[in-house]
Design an enzyme around this catalytic site. Structure first.
Site, PDB file in Angstrom:
ATOM      1  N   ASP A 268       3.865   2.728  15.411  1.00 31.48           N
ATOM      2  CA  ASP A 268       3.931   2.787  16.391  1.00 31.48           C
ATOM      3  C   ASP A 268       3.150   1.321  17.747  1.00 31.48           C
ATOM      4  O   ASP A 268       3.692   1.508  18.754  1.00 31.48           O
ATOM      5  CB  ASP A 268       1.615   3.440  16.445  1.00 31.48           C
ATOM      6  CG  ASP A 268       0.583   2.394  16.019  1.00 31.48           C
ATOM      7  OD1 ASP A 268       1.273   1.971  14.972  1.00 31.48           O
ATOM      8  OD2 ASP A 268       0.044   1.832  16.299  1.00 31.48           O
TER       9      ASP A 268
ATOM     10  N   TYR B 230       4.238  -8.782  16.163  1.00 30.77           N
ATOM     11  CA  TYR B 230       4.980  -7.698  15.934  1.00 30.77           C
ATOM     12  C   TYR B 230       5.252  -6.248  15.443  1.00 30.77           C
ATOM     13  O   TYR B 230       6.658  -6.151  15.157  1.00 30.77           O
ATOM     14  CB  TYR B 230       3.265  -7.504  14.555  1.00 30.77           C
ATOM     15  CG  TYR B 230       2.863  -6.116  14.036  1.00 30.77           C
ATOM     16  CD1 TYR B 230       4.039  -6.530  12.497  1.00 30.77           C
ATOM     17  CD2 TYR B 230       2.718  -5.438  14.450  1.00 30.77           C
ATOM     18  CE1 TYR B 230       4.054  -5.307  11.805  1.00 30.77           C
ATOM     19  CE2 TYR B 230       3.224  -3.687  13.151  1.00 30.77           C
ATOM     20  CZ  TYR B 230       3.828  -3.869  11.416  1.00 30.77           C
ATOM     21  OH  TYR B 230       3.493  -3.188  11.392  1.00 30.77           O
TER      22      TYR B 230
ATOM     23  N   MET C 190       0.874  -1.340   0.356  1.00 32.83           N
ATOM     24  CA  MET C 190      -0.337  -0.129   0.150  1.00 32.83           C
ATOM     25  C   MET C 190       0.832   1.009   0.350  1.00 32.83           C
ATOM     26  O   MET C 190       0.131   2.619  -1.126  1.00 32.83           O
ATOM     27  CB  MET C 190      -1.339  -0.029   1.086  1.00 32.83           C
ATOM     28  CG  MET C 190      -1.935   1.068   0.879  1.00 32.83           C
ATOM     29  SD  MET C 190      -3.106   0.599   2.491  1.00 32.83           S
ATOM     30  CE  MET C 190      -2.167   0.699   3.726  1.00 32.83           C
ATOM     31  N   LEU C 191       2.284   0.833   0.636  1.00 34.10           N
ATOM     32  CA  LEU C 191       2.611   2.685   0.836  1.00 34.10           C
ATOM     33  C   LEU C 191       3.431   2.343   0.060  1.00 34.10           C
ATOM     34  O   LEU C 191       4.067   3.696  -0.402  1.00 34.10           O
ATOM     35  CB  LEU C 191       3.410   2.967   2.627  1.00 34.10           C
ATOM     36  CG  LEU C 191       4.473   4.098   2.381  1.00 34.10           C
ATOM     37  CD1 LEU C 191       4.144   4.911   2.120  1.00 34.10           C
ATOM     38  CD2 LEU C 191       5.419   4.067   3.629  1.00 34.10           C
TER      39      LEU C 191
ATOM     40  N   THR D 255       2.993  -7.547   7.830  1.00 37.19           N
ATOM     41  CA  THR D 255       2.529  -6.584   8.351  1.00 37.19           C
ATOM     42  C   THR D 255       0.676  -7.571   8.836  1.00 37.19           C
ATOM     43  O   THR D 255       0.094  -6.339   9.255  1.00 37.19           O
ATOM     44  CB  THR D 255       1.544  -5.261   7.445  1.00 37.19           C
ATOM     45  OG1 THR D 255       1.347  -6.369   6.038  1.00 37.19           O
ATOM     46  CG2 THR D 255       2.599  -4.806   7.069  1.00 37.19           C
TER      47      THR D 255
ATOM     48  N   TRP E 213      -1.777   3.579  11.545  1.00 31.85           N
ATOM     49  CA  TRP E 213      -3.002   3.479  11.396  1.00 31.85           C
ATOM     50  C   TRP E 213      -3.428   4.308   9.628  1.00 31.85           C
ATOM     51  O   TRP E 213      -4.441   5.388   9.280  1.00 31.85           O
ATOM     52  CB  TRP E 213      -3.870   4.842  12.175  1.00 31.85           C
ATOM     53  CG  TRP E 213      -4.069   4.777  13.446  1.00 31.85           C
ATOM     54  CD1 TRP E 213      -3.820   3.715  14.288  1.00 31.85           C
ATOM     55  CD2 TRP E 213      -5.096   4.613  13.975  1.00 31.85           C
ATOM     56  NE1 TRP E 213      -4.222   3.548  15.663  1.00 31.85           N
ATOM     57  CE2 TRP E 213      -5.576   3.482  15.255  1.00 31.85           C
ATOM     58  CE3 TRP E 213      -6.537   5.641  13.900  1.00 31.85           C
ATOM     59  CZ2 TRP E 213      -6.686   4.043  16.573  1.00 31.85           C
ATOM     60  CZ3 TRP E 213      -7.140   5.813  14.830  1.00 31.85           C
ATOM     61  CH2 TRP E 213      -7.664   4.817  16.107  1.00 31.85           C
TER      62      TRP E 213
HETATM   63  N1  LIG Z   1      -1.022  -0.803   7.334  1.00 32.27           N
HETATM   64  C1  LIG Z   1      -0.554   0.930   8.760  1.00 32.27           C
HETATM   65  O1  LIG Z   1      -1.536   0.789   9.146  1.00 32.27           O
HETATM   66  C2  LIG Z   1       0.688   0.548   8.823  1.00 32.27           C
HETATM   67  C3  LIG Z   1       0.315   1.281  10.089  1.00 32.27           C
HETATM   68  C4  LIG Z   1       2.286   1.122  10.832  1.00 32.27           C
HETATM   69  C5  LIG Z   1       3.257   0.680  10.392  1.00 32.27           C
HETATM   70  N2  LIG Z   1       3.749   0.492   9.164  1.00 32.27           N
HETATM   71  C6  LIG Z   1       4.391   0.239   8.350  1.00 32.27           C
HETATM   72  O2  LIG Z   1       4.486   0.835   6.403  1.00 32.27           O
HETATM   73  C7  LIG Z   1       5.397   0.127   5.838  1.00 32.27           C
HETATM   74  C8  LIG Z   1       4.462  -0.134   4.971  1.00 32.27           C
HETATM   75  O3  LIG Z   1       2.597  -1.243   5.444  1.00 32.27           O
HETATM   76  P1  LIG Z   1       2.233  -0.869   4.500  1.00 32.27           P
HETATM   77  O4  LIG Z   1       0.563  -1.141   5.021  1.00 32.27           O
HETATM   78  O5  LIG Z   1       1.942  -0.919   3.227  1.00 32.27           O
HETATM   79  O6  LIG Z   1       2.625  -2.744   3.882  1.00 32.27           O
HETATM   80  P2  LIG Z   1       1.658  -4.139   3.383  1.00 32.27           P
HETATM   81  O7  LIG Z   1       0.469  -3.369   2.257  1.00 32.27           O
HETATM   82  O8  LIG Z   1       1.544  -5.261   3.281  1.00 32.27           O
HETATM   83  O9  LIG Z   1       3.173  -3.823   2.102  1.00 32.27           O
HETATM   84  C9  LIG Z   1       3.928  -4.394   2.785  1.00 32.27           C
HETATM   85  C10 LIG Z   1       4.485  -5.311   1.144  1.00 32.27           C
HETATM   86  O10 LIG Z   1       5.939  -6.420   1.745  1.00 32.27           O
HETATM   87  C11 LIG Z   1       5.703  -7.283   0.363  1.00 32.27           C
HETATM   88  N3  LIG Z   1       6.579  -7.749   1.540  1.00 32.27           N
HETATM   89  C12 LIG Z   1       5.779  -9.167   2.870  1.00 32.27           C
HETATM   90  N4  LIG Z   1       7.300  -9.767   2.772  1.00 32.27           N
HETATM   91  C13 LIG Z   1       8.636 -10.141   2.333  1.00 32.27           C
HETATM   92  C14 LIG Z   1       9.466 -10.139   1.700  1.00 32.27           C
HETATM   93  N5  LIG Z   1      10.526 -10.875   2.410  1.00 32.27           N
HETATM   94  N6  LIG Z   1      10.287  -9.426   0.795  1.00 32.27           N
HETATM   95  C15 LIG Z   1       9.939  -8.535   0.192  1.00 32.27           C
HETATM   96  N7  LIG Z   1       8.649  -7.940   0.273  1.00 32.27           N
HETATM   97  C16 LIG Z   1       8.232  -8.800   1.137  1.00 32.27           C
HETATM   98  C17 LIG Z   1       4.597  -7.838   1.438  1.00 32.27           C
HETATM   99  O11 LIG Z   1       3.820  -8.366  -0.215  1.00 32.27           O
HETATM  100  P3  LIG Z   1       2.969  -9.577  -0.024  1.00 32.27           P
HETATM  101  O12 LIG Z   1       1.251  -8.480  -0.203  1.00 32.27           O
HETATM  102  O13 LIG Z   1       2.699 -10.589  -1.489  1.00 32.27           O
HETATM  103  O14 LIG Z   1       3.098 -10.372   1.222  1.00 32.27           O
HETATM  104  C18 LIG Z   1       4.199  -5.786   0.466  1.00 32.27           C
HETATM  105  O15 LIG Z   1       3.494  -5.791  -0.572  1.00 32.27           O
HETATM  106  C19 LIG Z   1       5.370  -1.642   7.121  1.00 32.27           C
HETATM  107  O16 LIG Z   1       7.121  -0.767   7.482  1.00 32.27           O
HETATM  108  C20 LIG Z   1       4.415  -1.521   7.990  1.00 32.27           C
HETATM  109  O17 LIG Z   1       5.029  -2.109   9.290  1.00 32.27           O
HETATM  110  C21 LIG Z   1       2.004   0.176   8.744  1.00 32.27           C
END
Ligand SMILES: NC(=O)c1ccc[n+]([C@@H]2O[C@H](COP(=O)([O-])OP(=O)(O)OC[C@H]3O[C@@H](n4cnc5c(N)ncnc54)[C@H](OP(=O)(O)O)[C@@H]3O)[C@@H](O)[C@H]2O)c1
Length: 297
Positions: free
Chosen positions: A103, A126, A12-13, A63, A152
């Protein structure tokens, strides 16, 4: 011109960050999980050596917060092992690293916004794995790593609470939403812009909080979403978290402070603005994405 490498570019990001860089005409290579598994140390070294970026942004992560409770080792391999591999690659080739974090590194029981240097105390698998990722980046690259904590998140290119509420408003007469967890709903496009500004500002390395300003509860957010849809906000009903037990406990208080942005060099990078304003700006794109996903089945 800064050359960028974005991992987790299918998420997503990551999707919004690659789009933001592309629209600014900045050279960027986006690598999704299929093109670069961050747990593969050799592949990470090759990717960085082959593309010679100035900065790597690690948007790849495990995530699935609840699933991590039963699979902490696998989550750790991605969230800490992946960060360590990227930090080692950046150290070898002299590039900067932006490591995304969360967070959930905090206990979530504070009575004031968490400062960047508050002591982390994660209460979930996590959170522990993401904290290990922060430390992997900062320890290996003390002079050239940024940890960007967000929370969030919602965006057009992935599931989120906001998109779920848009869907439920179409499907259900009423929706019960927890009213005792406090946080800052944050648009991925705003985080992407913040990362770009941070890197271009040549800010001091360290920890930054990229969340919207202000705060609300999930209930408050849901009511705002219903209002934006032209639906009756009273269809959203408050419930306590205890009514919705989950494998990973959710933090009661996830509000992050934004002091570090003030220390960025002139002209400075202001923190992200108020959450409600951001939601209003993002909303047409979110509704379109959700309705397209629903139509596609
Ligand atoms: N979403 C939130 O509310 C939130 C809140 C706080 C912090 N964050 C942080 O923000 C960042 C971005 O989050 P997001 O919401 O964009 O998450 P996301 O949509 O789940 O994207 C994470 C991506 O990482 C990929 N991934 C997983 N395992 C991997 C690996 N071994 N090698 C390479 N890619 C891999 C996933 O691919 P697959 O889908 O194929 O598994 C997915 O495309 C993360 O660091 C997350 O911890 C997110």
């Amino acid at each position: 011109m800064t050359r960028w490498l974005v991992t987790g570019a299918g998420g997503m990001l990551g999707t919004d960050l690659v789009a933001a860089l592309t629209s600014r005409g900045e050279p960027v290579t986006g690598m999704d999980r299929a093109s670069l598994d961050v747990t593969d140390a050799a592949a990470v070294t090759d990717a960085i050596a082959g593309r010679r970026p100035d900065v790597v942004v690690n948007c790849a992560a495990w995530t699935a917060v609840d699933d991590a409770e039963a699979s902490e080792e696998q989550a750790l391999a991605v969230n800490a092992g992946g960060a360590a591999n990227l930090a080692a690659g950046c150290a070898a080739l002299g590039c900067r690293l932006v490591q995304l974090s969360t967070d959930y590194v905090f206990a979530g029981d504070a009575g004031r916004p968490y400062a960047e240097d508050d002591v982390p105390a994660p209460r979930t698998a996590y959170g522990r794995t993401k904290l290990a990722g922060e430390r992997a980046a900062l320890d290996r690259l003390p002079g050239s790593a940024y940890v960007v904590r967000t929370a969030w998140l919602y965006g057009a290119h992935g599931p989120s609470f906001v998109r779920t509420m848009i869907k439920l408003a179409d499907e259900r007469p009423t929706v019960d939403v927890v009213d005792d967890q406090h946080g800052q709903p944050t648009w991925t496009a705003d985080v992407a812009a913040q990362i770009i500004a941070l890197v271009h500002s040549a800010a001091v390395p360290g920890i930054y909080h990229a969340t919207s300003s202000g705060q609300t509860t999930w209930f408050g957010l849901a009511r705002e979403i219903f209002g934006l849809l032209g639906a009756d906000p009273a269809r959203v009903r408050p419930i306590p978290s205890s009514a919705l037990p989950r494998p990973a406990p959710r933090p009661a208080y996830s509000v992050l402070g934004h002091r570090a942005w003030a220390a960025t060099r002139e002209p400075g990078v202001p923190p992200i603005g108020e959450w409600r304003t951001a939601l209003h700006r993002a909303f047409p794109e979110l509704v379109a994405a959700q309705r397209a996903a629903a139509a596609a089945g």
